[in-house]
Every structure is written in structure tokens, then in C-alpha cells.
Design a protein around this motif. Structure first.
Motif, PDB file in Angstrom:
ATOM      1  N   ALA A 179      -4.771   3.718 -13.894  1.00 19.08           N
ATOM      2  CA  ALA A 179      -4.167   4.828 -13.146  1.00 19.08           C
ATOM      3  C   ALA A 179      -3.661   5.911 -14.090  1.00 19.08           C
ATOM      4  O   ALA A 179      -3.779   7.107 -13.809  1.00 19.08           O
ATOM      5  CB  ALA A 179      -3.028   4.309 -12.278  1.00 19.08           C
ATOM      6  N   CYS A 180      -3.116   5.499 -15.214  1.00 19.83           N
ATOM      7  CA  CYS A 180      -2.622   6.470 -16.201  1.00 19.83           C
ATOM      8  C   CYS A 180      -3.777   7.149 -16.935  1.00 19.83           C
ATOM      9  O   CYS A 180      -3.826   8.386 -17.053  1.00 19.83           O
ATOM     10  CB  CYS A 180      -1.700   5.784 -17.200  1.00 19.83           C
ATOM     11  SG  CYS A 180      -0.105   5.290 -16.505  1.00 19.83           S
ATOM     12  N   ARG A 181      -4.701   6.372 -17.436  1.00 19.13           N
ATOM     13  CA  ARG A 181      -5.795   6.943 -18.221  1.00 19.13           C
ATOM     14  C   ARG A 181      -6.676   7.865 -17.394  1.00 19.13           C
ATOM     15  O   ARG A 181      -7.183   8.877 -17.907  1.00 19.13           O
ATOM     16  CB  ARG A 181      -6.603   5.817 -18.852  1.00 19.13           C
ATOM     17  CG  ARG A 181      -5.838   5.121 -19.980  1.00 19.13           C
ATOM     18  CD  ARG A 181      -6.484   3.838 -20.443  1.00 19.13           C
ATOM     19  NE  ARG A 181      -5.696   3.238 -21.519  1.00 19.13           N
ATOM     20  CZ  ARG A 181      -5.788   1.972 -21.888  1.00 19.13           C
ATOM     21  NH1 ARG A 181      -6.644   1.160 -21.267  1.00 19.13           N
ATOM     22  NH2 ARG A 181      -5.040   1.509 -22.876  1.00 19.13           N
ATOM     23  N   ASP A 182      -6.849   7.543 -16.120  1.00 15.12           N
ATOM     24  CA  ASP A 182      -7.631   8.419 -15.246  1.00 15.12           C
ATOM     25  C   ASP A 182      -6.983   9.792 -15.097  1.00 15.12           C
ATOM     26  O   ASP A 182      -7.665  10.772 -14.764  1.00 15.12           O
ATOM     27  CB  ASP A 182      -7.788   7.787 -13.862  1.00 15.12           C
ATOM     28  CG  ASP A 182      -8.719   6.591 -13.865  1.00 15.12           C
ATOM     29  OD1 ASP A 182      -9.422   6.390 -14.883  1.00 15.12           O
ATOM     30  OD2 ASP A 182      -8.722   5.843 -12.868  1.00 15.12           O
ATOM     31  N   ARG A 183      -5.684   9.864 -15.339  1.00 12.68           N
ATOM     32  CA  ARG A 183      -4.943  11.123 -15.204  1.00 12.68           C
ATOM     33  C   ARG A 183      -4.598  11.743 -16.552  1.00 12.68           C
ATOM     34  O   ARG A 183      -3.845  12.722 -16.613  1.00 12.68           O
ATOM     35  CB  ARG A 183      -3.664  10.867 -14.387  1.00 12.68           C
ATOM     36  CG  ARG A 183      -3.937  10.527 -12.928  1.00 12.68           C
ATOM     37  CD  ARG A 183      -2.748   9.894 -12.232  1.00 12.68           C
ATOM     38  NE  ARG A 183      -3.005   9.736 -10.804  1.00 12.68           N
ATOM     39  CZ  ARG A 183      -3.743   8.749 -10.296  1.00 12.68           C
ATOM     40  NH1 ARG A 183      -4.281   7.838 -11.100  1.00 12.68           N
ATOM     41  NH2 ARG A 183      -3.945   8.686  -8.981  1.00 12.68           N
ATOM     42  N   GLY A 184      -5.098  11.143 -17.611  1.00 14.46           N
ATOM     43  CA  GLY A 184      -4.823  11.676 -18.934  1.00 14.46           C
ATOM     44  C   GLY A 184      -3.425  11.379 -19.441  1.00 14.46           C
ATOM     45  O   GLY A 184      -2.915  12.070 -20.330  1.00 14.46           O
ATOM     46  N   GLU A 196       0.828  -1.207   0.000  1.00 17.45           N
ATOM     47  CA  GLU A 196       0.000   0.000   0.000  1.00 17.45           C
ATOM     48  C   GLU A 196       0.863   1.258   0.000  1.00 17.45           C
ATOM     49  O   GLU A 196       0.530   2.250  -0.674  1.00 17.45           O
ATOM     50  CB  GLU A 196      -0.940  -0.028   1.208  1.00 17.45           C
ATOM     51  CG  GLU A 196      -1.971  -1.152   1.125  1.00 17.45           C
ATOM     52  CD  GLU A 196      -2.829  -1.258   2.368  1.00 17.45           C
ATOM     53  OE1 GLU A 196      -2.596  -0.469   3.317  1.00 17.45           O
ATOM     54  OE2 GLU A 196      -3.724  -2.119   2.409  1.00 17.45           O
ATOM     55  N   GLU A 197       1.962   1.241   0.728  1.00 17.90           N
ATOM     56  CA  GLU A 197       2.876   2.383   0.772  1.00 17.90           C
ATOM     57  C   GLU A 197       3.451   2.675  -0.609  1.00 17.90           C
ATOM     58  O   GLU A 197       3.506   3.827  -1.062  1.00 17.90           O
ATOM     59  CB  GLU A 197       4.010   2.077   1.759  1.00 17.90           C
ATOM     60  CG  GLU A 197       5.192   3.013   1.721  1.00 17.90           C
ATOM     61  CD  GLU A 197       6.385   2.446   2.462  1.00 17.90           C
ATOM     62  OE1 GLU A 197       7.507   2.950   2.223  1.00 17.90           O
ATOM     63  OE2 GLU A 197       6.214   1.516   3.268  1.00 17.90           O
ATOM     64  N   VAL A 198       3.867   1.621  -1.295  1.00 14.12           N
ATOM     65  CA  VAL A 198       4.472   1.794  -2.622  1.00 14.12           C
ATOM     66  C   VAL A 198       3.434   2.280  -3.626  1.00 14.12           C
ATOM     67  O   VAL A 198       3.706   3.187  -4.430  1.00 14.12           O
ATOM     68  CB  VAL A 198       5.130   0.475  -3.077  1.00 14.12           C
ATOM     69  CG1 VAL A 198       5.424   0.497  -4.563  1.00 14.12           C
ATOM     70  CG2 VAL A 198       6.402   0.231  -2.282  1.00 14.12           C
ATOM     71  N   GLU A 199       2.243   1.692  -3.614  1.00 16.70           N
ATOM     72  CA  GLU A 199       1.197   2.153  -4.526  1.00 16.70           C
ATOM     73  C   GLU A 199       0.888   3.624  -4.298  1.00 16.70           C
ATOM     74  O   GLU A 199       0.731   4.391  -5.263  1.00 16.70           O
ATOM     75  CB  GLU A 199      -0.066   1.311  -4.360  1.00 16.70           C
ATOM     76  CG  GLU A 199      -0.014  -0.034  -5.058  1.00 16.70           C
ATOM     77  CD  GLU A 199      -1.373  -0.435  -5.632  1.00 16.70           C
ATOM     78  OE1 GLU A 199      -2.398   0.110  -5.181  1.00 16.70           O
ATOM     79  OE2 GLU A 199      -1.393  -1.282  -6.544  1.00 16.70           O
ATOM     80  N   ALA A 200       0.814   4.037  -3.044  1.00 22.02           N
ATOM     81  CA  ALA A 200       0.532   5.443  -2.739  1.00 22.02           C
ATOM     82  C   ALA A 200       1.650   6.342  -3.271  1.00 22.02           C
ATOM     83  O   ALA A 200       1.390   7.424  -3.815  1.00 22.02           O
ATOM     84  CB  ALA A 200       0.363   5.627  -1.236  1.00 22.02           C
ATOM     85  N   ASN A 201       2.904   5.902  -3.125  1.00 22.19           N
ATOM     86  CA  ASN A 201       4.033   6.685  -3.633  1.00 22.19           C
ATOM     87  C   ASN A 201       3.951   6.857  -5.151  1.00 22.19           C
ATOM     88  O   ASN A 201       4.177   7.949  -5.685  1.00 22.19           O
ATOM     89  CB  ASN A 201       5.353   6.004  -3.276  1.00 22.19           C
ATOM     90  CG  ASN A 201       5.735   6.144  -1.825  1.00 22.19           C
ATOM     91  OD1 ASN A 201       5.139   6.924  -1.091  1.00 22.19           O
ATOM     92  ND2 ASN A 201       6.715   5.374  -1.391  1.00 22.19           N
ATOM     93  N   VAL A 202       3.629   5.767  -5.853  1.00 20.96           N
ATOM     94  CA  VAL A 202       3.584   5.816  -7.311  1.00 20.96           C
ATOM     95  C   VAL A 202       2.430   6.691  -7.792  1.00 20.96           C
ATOM     96  O   VAL A 202       2.584   7.490  -8.726  1.00 20.96           O
ATOM     97  CB  VAL A 202       3.481   4.394  -7.893  1.00 20.96           C
ATOM     98  CG1 VAL A 202       3.272   4.449  -9.412  1.00 20.96           C
ATOM     99  CG2 VAL A 202       4.738   3.603  -7.563  1.00 20.96           C
ATOM    100  N   LEU A 203       1.281   6.584  -7.149  1.00 20.16           N
ATOM    101  CA  LEU A 203       0.137   7.416  -7.540  1.00 20.16           C
ATOM    102  C   LEU A 203       0.420   8.897  -7.284  1.00 20.16           C
ATOM    103  O   LEU A 203       0.062   9.757  -8.101  1.00 20.16           O
ATOM    104  CB  LEU A 203      -1.111   6.968  -6.782  1.00 20.16           C
ATOM    105  CG  LEU A 203      -1.640   5.576  -7.155  1.00 20.16           C
ATOM    106  CD1 LEU A 203      -2.775   5.176  -6.235  1.00 20.16           C
ATOM    107  CD2 LEU A 203      -2.077   5.518  -8.612  1.00 20.16           C
ATOM    108  N   ALA A 204       1.082   9.193  -6.169  1.00 22.47           N
ATOM    109  CA  ALA A 204       1.444  10.591  -5.884  1.00 22.47           C
ATOM    110  C   ALA A 204       2.444  11.109  -6.910  1.00 22.47           C
ATOM    111  O   ALA A 204       2.385  12.282  -7.328  1.00 22.47           O
ATOM    112  CB  ALA A 204       2.017  10.701  -4.474  1.00 22.47           C
TER     113      ALA A 204
END
Length: 352
Positions: A195-200, A148-156
Motif C-alpha cells: 500500500a505504501c510502495r504503490d503510493r511512493g 473493510e471500513e478500517v482498511e478503506a479509512n487507512v488507504l484514504a
């Protein structure tokens, strides 16, 4: 010293540290101090990196890529930012065509994101080595519950990349496929394409090799195993998983057919030197016990070690299939693997 040569597909691996925040099952870090390369931990001195880069620029040496990573997590280096920026400056002066970083993203916090995002003229790719789509699988592969920590880092990181408009680095969401995680490949693809498409962010999916371009990539990489027998099993798992994903492989797997035909001519001696955190120079990333050490950059400039007369003589022997004085090469089958970069007779002549 022989005049430096430049060959397509070449890359210089520069280990910033042999320490890591994880202990992946497919990495030597999992062996701990029992592995000789990890018995003594340390960090590459900034001055060593700067001297290496200056040497490359001064001698006109060129590699297609700088890879500031080997057997540790580069982002934990206390002077990572200074080393990374020095590498970019050297690339802008002709030493490298691009920079390719690999990170497990455990330390991809705000300070590292600020270092990462930039508008340099040098193309940059960051491989985010994630390897799982669920917490349990992540912990089993990575040796630590940081999913969860890593996913949060990548999304940020993705959010800040969009906010800043920074063109670099190009994100690559990497899964090294094995029997441990192959059932999650589809979920991994869905997670990071969404995750990418949601952010364009433009994104595509690829296997075996990252395609050229600037868009993000969900990338399924083949596992390099320690023995031909284990590799054959890993190859089967990989091809089956890639087939289920409906992806095409740009290159056939050659290991099962050719593993018994001898090592051939290994391109590592021309294209992929490795500099360890303590300055040792060896011939390829598979030599994690540093058995083929050629010299040390604290005692001799890298250009003299890699392009000089002693290495030229070694290349001549390798070009004839003679690996007698190269213990790390005995029994190695990687020149027959699908991840391997070829070398042609014409390229060998260029480097003679």
C-alpha cells in the motif's frame, strides 16, 4: 515543588476518553462495565488538557513524547482536534519532543484526516492499530466486523497524505502479535508495504520497537499479558512469528529468566505518568484500575503531583525496592518484559 527533570524515553499518557468503538480481546474495554475504569464513561475536558499543557510549559517540564491515548479510542472525542493541536503547541514550546497517537482508525474519516495531516515542526507518529490481515481474524480480535471500513479509512488517509504532501504524521501499521493473528503476519506485512510502495511512500518493517526516522513502518509489537505464565506463552508466539518473518529483535526478551527476581526499580515512577480522562494521575499504563493514584489535576497542578515532595518520597522508596504502599505494583513483572523502558542509576540521581 522539586525542579522538573527530563529523562530519555519519558512519555506522558493523556487519556482523551475511556470509550471505544471496538472491544479488543487484549484490552480492558472488552470487560465493559465490569471493569471499574469503564463503569463510568467520559471525555477529557478541553480546558483540562489546556491547563495541563500550560502547567508543563510554565514549569519547564519536558517529556520525550505526548501520548494522547490510553484505554479508549481518541478520535471519537468531540473536541479531539482542539486537544491535539493544543498538544502540538505545547510541544513546540518545549513540553514534548514529539507526539505519538494510537488509533484503531474506525473514526479516521475526512474530518480527522484533516486534523492529522500537518506541517508542524513537531514530529508526530500515528500508530494505526489494525492487528489482522483478514476479516474473520479482525472480528475475532477486535470484537466487531469493521475490517473493510478500517482498511478503506487507512488507504484514504495515505492517499490524502500523498496528495497534500504533509510530512506528518508518520504512519505506523501496527499488529500486536498473538496466537490469534500470528499466522497472518506475513500477509499483514505484504498488505501494508505494498500500500505504501504503490503510493511512493518509503516504508520498512520492524519488530519490538519502532525505529527512528520519518518513513512509514509496518510494526509487529509484542503482547503484554496479564500474568507471567500467559506472558511466557505470548513471548513464544511473538518470537516464533518474528523469526518466520526474518526480522531481528533489537532487545532480548527478559521475562522468562527474570520474572521471579522481584520488581527491581521500575522506571514508570520517573518516566511514564498517566492522566486519566477524569484527571486522575497514576504511575503507569498497567495501573488500569487506578490503584496507585497520586492526585487529580482538577485539584492540584500536574507539576506538583508528579514532581512534588510526595512523589519524590515515593521514588525514594521505589529506588530501594519498596512497593509496600503501591498495590498496583504487587506481583507486577513488567519491569522485566521486553516492552519495558529502562532507567539507570545516573538517571535516578538526576531526578533526585
Amino acid at each position: 515543588m522539586t525542579r522538573p527533570f527530563a529523562l530519555p524515553g519519558s512519555y506522558l499518557v493523556l487519556e482523551t476518553t475511556n470509550q471505544c468503538s471496538l472491544a479488543c480481546v487484549h484490552c480492558t474495554v472488552a470487560e465493559g462495565a465490569a471493569h471499574p475504569h469503564h463503569a463510568r464513561p467520559g471525555f477529557l475536558p478541553l480546558a483540562t488538557a489546556e491547563a495541563l499543557f500550560d502547567d508543563l510549559v510554565a514549569t519547564g517540564a519536558h517529556f520525550d513524547a505526548l501520548v494522547p491515548f490510553w484505554l479508549g479510542e481518541p478520535l471519537i472525542h468531540p473536541e479531539f482536534g482542539a486537544i491535539y493541536r493544543a498538544g502540538l503547541r505545547a510541544a513546540a514550546r518545549g513540553a514534548f519532543a514529539r507526539v505519538e497517537l494510537h488509533t484503531n482508525a474506525t473514526h479516521l474519516g475526512r474530518d480527522r484526516v484533516r486534523i492529522a495531516l500537518n506541517a508542524s515542526p513537531v514530529p508526530q507518529t500515528w500508530h494505526l492499530s489494525l492487528d489482522a490481515a483478514s476479516r474473520d481474524t479482525y472480528a475475532r480480535i477486535k470484537g466487531r466486523d469493521s475490517f473493510e471500513e478500517v482498511e478503506a479509512n487507512v488507504l484514504a488517509f495515505l492517499d490524502e497524505k500523498v496528495r497534500s504532501g504533509a510530512p506528518w504524521p508518520r504512519p505506523v501499521f501496527q499488529m500486536i502479535l498473538s496466537g490469534n493473528n500470528a499466522p497472518e503476519a506475513g500477509a499483514f506485512r505484504s498488505r501494508w508495504t505494498a500500500a505504501c510502495r504503490d503510493r511512493g511512500i518509503a516504508v520498512r518493517v520492524a519488530a519490538q520497537h519502532v525505529p527512528s526516522g520519518t518513513d512509514a513502518v509496518v510494526f509487529f509489537r509484542q503482547l503484554d499479558a496479564p500474568t507471567p505464565e500467559a506472558q511466557a506463552g505470548a513471548n513464544r508466539d511473538y518470537r516464533e512469528a518474528v523469526s518466520r518473518l526474518g526480522l531481528a529483535l533489537p532487545r532480548e526478551d527478559r521475562t522468562p529468566r527474570q520474572v521471579d527476581r522481584g520488581p527491581g526499580i521500575c522506571a514508570c515512577f520517573w518516566k511514564s505518568p498517566v492522566v486519566s480522562w477524569d484527571g486522575n494521575v497514576t504511575t503507569c499504563t498497567r495501573d488500569n484500575r487506578l490503584q496507585n493514584v497520586l492526585g487529580n489535576v482538577h485539584e492540584q497542578p500536574f507539576s506538583e503531583i508528579w514532581f512534588g515532595g510526595q512523589m519524590r518520597a515515593t521514588r525514594h522508596r521505589v529506588a530501594t525496592g519498596n512497593y509496600e504502599k503501591l498495590p498496583a505494583c504487587h506481583g507486577c513483572y513488567i519491569p522485566r518484559s521486553a516492552n519495558y523502558t529502562d532507567i539507570t542509576p545516573a538517571e535516578i540521581r538526576v531526578a533526585s
